[in-house]
Scaffold this motif. Structure first.
Motif, PDB file in Angstrom:
ATOM      1  N   GLN A  94      47.223  36.800  32.170  1.00  0.00           N
ATOM      2  CA  GLN A  94      46.011  37.578  31.891  1.00  0.00           C
ATOM      3  C   GLN A  94      45.375  38.023  33.216  1.00  0.00           C
ATOM      4  OE1 GLN A  94      43.409  35.744  29.028  1.00  0.00           O
ATOM      5  NE2 GLN A  94      41.648  36.989  29.662  1.00  0.00           N
ATOM      6  N   VAL A  95      44.972  39.296  33.254  1.00  0.00           N
ATOM      7  CA  VAL A  95      44.353  39.829  34.470  1.00  0.00           C
ATOM      8  C   VAL A  95      42.832  39.761  34.326  1.00  0.00           C
ATOM      9  CG1 VAL A  95      44.102  41.837  35.964  1.00  0.00           C
ATOM     10  CG2 VAL A  95      46.315  41.336  34.898  1.00  0.00           C
ATOM     11  N   PHE A  96      42.184  39.159  35.320  1.00  0.00           N
ATOM     12  CA  PHE A  96      40.727  39.017  35.287  1.00  0.00           C
ATOM     13  C   PHE A  96      40.085  39.900  36.337  1.00  0.00           C
ATOM     14  CE2 PHE A  96      42.348  35.041  33.640  1.00  0.00           C
ATOM     15  CZ  PHE A  96      41.534  34.804  32.546  1.00  0.00           C
ATOM     16  N   GLY A  97      39.077  40.668  35.926  1.00  0.00           N
ATOM     17  CA  GLY A  97      38.269  41.411  36.881  1.00  0.00           C
ATOM     18  C   GLY A  97      37.318  40.449  37.576  1.00  0.00           C
ATOM     19  N   ARG A  98      36.818  40.852  38.744  1.00  0.00           N
ATOM     20  CA  ARG A  98      35.897  39.978  39.481  1.00  0.00           C
ATOM     21  C   ARG A  98      34.635  39.689  38.667  1.00  0.00           C
ATOM     22  NH1 ARG A  98      38.690  43.080  42.859  1.00  0.00           N
ATOM     23  NH2 ARG A  98      39.561  42.138  44.749  1.00  0.00           N
ATOM     24  N   ASP A  99      34.083  40.725  38.026  1.00  0.00           N
ATOM     25  CA  ASP A  99      32.868  40.523  37.225  1.00  0.00           C
ATOM     26  C   ASP A  99      33.118  39.561  36.068  1.00  0.00           C
ATOM     27  OD1 ASP A  99      31.530  42.166  38.892  1.00  0.00           O
ATOM     28  OD2 ASP A  99      31.569  43.916  37.568  1.00  0.00           O
ATOM     29  N   GLN A 100      34.326  39.671  35.495  1.00  0.00           N
ATOM     30  CA  GLN A 100      34.705  38.768  34.404  1.00  0.00           C
ATOM     31  C   GLN A 100      34.728  37.319  34.885  1.00  0.00           C
ATOM     32  OE1 GLN A 100      38.442  40.380  33.107  1.00  0.00           O
ATOM     33  NE2 GLN A 100      38.258  39.412  31.089  1.00  0.00           N
ATOM     34  N   LEU A 101      35.316  37.103  36.058  1.00  0.00           N
ATOM     35  CA  LEU A 101      35.374  35.744  36.613  1.00  0.00           C
ATOM     36  C   LEU A 101      33.977  35.244  36.950  1.00  0.00           C
ATOM     37  CD1 LEU A 101      38.569  36.070  38.831  1.00  0.00           C
ATOM     38  CD2 LEU A 101      38.321  34.707  36.744  1.00  0.00           C
ATOM     39  N   LEU A 102      33.127  36.145  37.470  1.00  0.00           N
ATOM     40  CA  LEU A 102      31.757  35.730  37.797  1.00  0.00           C
ATOM     41  C   LEU A 102      31.037  35.259  36.541  1.00  0.00           C
ATOM     42  CD1 LEU A 102      30.532  38.379  40.391  1.00  0.00           C
ATOM     43  CD2 LEU A 102      30.832  35.931  40.765  1.00  0.00           C
ATOM     44  N   SER A 103      31.256  35.933  35.428  1.00  0.00           N
ATOM     45  CA  SER A 103      30.565  35.519  34.211  1.00  0.00           C
ATOM     46  C   SER A 103      31.235  34.311  33.565  1.00  0.00           C
ATOM     47  CB  SER A 103      30.417  36.703  33.252  1.00  0.00           C
ATOM     48  OG  SER A 103      31.469  36.735  32.326  1.00  0.00           O
ATOM     49  N   ILE A 110      48.504  32.692  42.615  1.00  0.00           N
ATOM     50  CA  ILE A 110      47.497  33.725  42.360  1.00  0.00           C
ATOM     51  C   ILE A 110      47.945  35.073  42.917  1.00  0.00           C
ATOM     52  CG2 ILE A 110      45.097  34.416  42.699  1.00  0.00           C
ATOM     53  CD1 ILE A 110      44.521  31.373  43.111  1.00  0.00           C
ATOM     54  N   ARG A 111      47.898  36.063  42.057  1.00  0.00           N
ATOM     55  CA  ARG A 111      48.366  37.403  42.391  1.00  0.00           C
ATOM     56  C   ARG A 111      47.161  38.338  42.405  1.00  0.00           C
ATOM     57  NH1 ARG A 111      50.828  41.511  38.804  1.00  0.00           N
ATOM     58  NH2 ARG A 111      50.055  40.270  37.084  1.00  0.00           N
ATOM     59  N   THR A 112      47.089  39.219  43.401  1.00  0.00           N
ATOM     60  CA  THR A 112      46.036  40.230  43.432  1.00  0.00           C
ATOM     61  C   THR A 112      46.500  41.436  42.627  1.00  0.00           C
ATOM     62  OG1 THR A 112      45.369  39.527  45.635  1.00  0.00           O
ATOM     63  CG2 THR A 112      44.623  41.705  44.923  1.00  0.00           C
ATOM     64  N   VAL A 113      45.693  41.871  41.673  1.00  0.00           N
ATOM     65  CA  VAL A 113      46.014  43.076  40.910  1.00  0.00           C
ATOM     66  C   VAL A 113      45.128  44.189  41.455  1.00  0.00           C
ATOM     67  CG1 VAL A 113      46.174  44.111  38.615  1.00  0.00           C
ATOM     68  CG2 VAL A 113      46.527  41.649  38.901  1.00  0.00           C
ATOM     69  N   ARG A 114      45.705  45.092  42.212  1.00  0.00           N
ATOM     70  CA  ARG A 114      44.923  46.099  42.938  1.00  0.00           C
ATOM     71  C   ARG A 114      44.000  46.903  42.053  1.00  0.00           C
ATOM     72  NH1 ARG A 114      45.900  45.333  47.747  1.00  0.00           N
ATOM     73  NH2 ARG A 114      47.999  44.853  48.472  1.00  0.00           N
ATOM     74  N   GLY A 115      42.745  46.979  42.503  1.00  0.00           N
ATOM     75  CA  GLY A 115      41.756  47.765  41.777  1.00  0.00           C
ATOM     76  C   GLY A 115      41.214  47.059  40.539  1.00  0.00           C
ATOM     77  N   VAL A 116      41.759  45.877  40.222  1.00  0.00           N
ATOM     78  CA  VAL A 116      41.295  45.181  39.017  1.00  0.00           C
ATOM     79  C   VAL A 116      40.752  43.788  39.363  1.00  0.00           C
ATOM     80  CG1 VAL A 116      41.866  44.486  36.670  1.00  0.00           C
ATOM     81  CG2 VAL A 116      43.093  46.394  37.726  1.00  0.00           C
ATOM     82  N   GLY A 117      41.620  42.920  39.841  1.00  0.00           N
ATOM     83  CA  GLY A 117      41.160  41.564  40.126  1.00  0.00           C
ATOM     84  C   GLY A 117      42.323  40.624  40.373  1.00  0.00           C
ATOM     85  N   TYR A 118      42.380  39.545  39.616  1.00  0.00           N
ATOM     86  CA  TYR A 118      43.371  38.498  39.895  1.00  0.00           C
ATOM     87  C   TYR A 118      44.037  38.000  38.626  1.00  0.00           C
ATOM     88  CZ  TYR A 118      40.980  38.439  44.339  1.00  0.00           C
ATOM     89  OH  TYR A 118      40.436  38.804  45.537  1.00  0.00           O
ATOM     90  N   SER A 119      45.207  37.415  38.834  1.00  0.00           N
ATOM     91  CA  SER A 119      45.950  36.867  37.717  1.00  0.00           C
ATOM     92  C   SER A 119      46.903  35.796  38.254  1.00  0.00           C
ATOM     93  CB  SER A 119      46.696  38.016  37.038  1.00  0.00           C
ATOM     94  OG  SER A 119      47.924  37.617  36.570  1.00  0.00           O
ATOM     95  N   VAL A 120      47.383  34.948  37.349  1.00  0.00           N
ATOM     96  CA  VAL A 120      48.392  33.971  37.735  1.00  0.00           C
ATOM     97  C   VAL A 120      49.731  34.484  37.214  1.00  0.00           C
ATOM     98  CG1 VAL A 120      49.308  31.718  37.035  1.00  0.00           C
ATOM     99  CG2 VAL A 120      47.034  31.887  38.039  1.00  0.00           C
TER     100      VAL A 120
END
Ligand code: CA
Length: 228
Positions: free
Chosen positions: A173-182, A213-223
């Motif tokens: 699952q790809v998480f945006g930074r704002d999603q992780l913050l919340s 941990i993988r960086t998904v460019r322009g979106v956020g992070y995922s495993v």
């Protein structure tokens, strides 16, 4: 009488700010102890074992940054909430890198501070998940709150652990930074999303080449699922 929610240690050299923090935390059922400088604050952590520390950055003598450094160097993972001025951004980021769990910016609302303390304690109590996650060379046990890389323990702060546990529980699952913050920090409103990047880079540094941990460019992070 409701039982105390635990002792919060305030380290703050400005008396009126410490008094305000004490008032609002006590009203929420926390026991409160305050110290006016960093050295006395560190001594109080050892002596009183607080559930959380509300830490001013600008302190006489040993400042908040050095406080964090020494606390974590002593492998003490008590949750720390930094109190910072707006122009202390560099210090704030450094404090987070040194293992602080969250921050409020002066002038802060006492209610916000109380909300941050409660959120950090909720996170310290951890997710309800009980299953052990094994990903590549990593093993994370949510119940014991331990992480091992090849069978070597990896020391993580409360927030680093919760972020990793959140990602590992949802591989692919790809998480945006704002999603992780919340979802991990419990922020309802917009916060500086660079905070997420700071924690991700800390995790990567600690996990080394075992980091999934993988960086998904322009979106956020995922495993990566492939590392399962
Ligand atoms: Ca100060």
């Amino acid at each position: 009488m409701t039982p105390s929610k635990g002792l919060v240690l305030i380290v703050e050299d400005e008396r009126h700010i410490a008094d305000l923090q004490r008032l609002y935390l006590a009203r929420e059922g926390f026991g409160v102890h305050a110290e006016g400088d960093g050295a006395a604050g560190l001594e109080a952590v050892r002596r009183l074992r607080p559930v959380a520390v509300v830490l001013d950055i600008g302190l006489p003598g040993l400042d908040g940054i050095e406080f964090c450094r020494r606390l974590r160097a002593a492998e003490d993972w008590t949750p720390v909430i930094l109190v910072t001025a707006r122009d202390e951004e560099a210090d704030r980021i450094l404090g987070l890198e040194l293992g602080a769990d969250d921050y409020v910016t002066k002038p802060f609302s006492p209610r916000e501070l109380v909300a941050r303390v409660k959120a950090v304690l909720r996170r310290a109590a951890g997710p309800q998940a009980t299953g052990v996650h094994r990903i590549g060379r990593l093993r994370l046990d949510p119940l014991r709150r331990t992480v091992h890389r090849d069978s070597e323990p990896v020391e993580l702060t409360t927030t680093e652990f919760n972020l990793l546990a959140h990602l590992l529980a949802r591989p692919g699952q790809v998480f945006g930074r704002d999603q992780l913050l919340s979802q991990v920090w419990g922020y309802a409103d917009y916060r500086d999303s660079r905070v997420v990047d700071v924690y991700i880079s800390q995790l990567r540094a600690k996990l080394g080449d075992a980091s999934p941990i993988r960086t998904v460019r322009g979106v956020g992070y995922s495993v990566q699922e492939s590392s399962l």
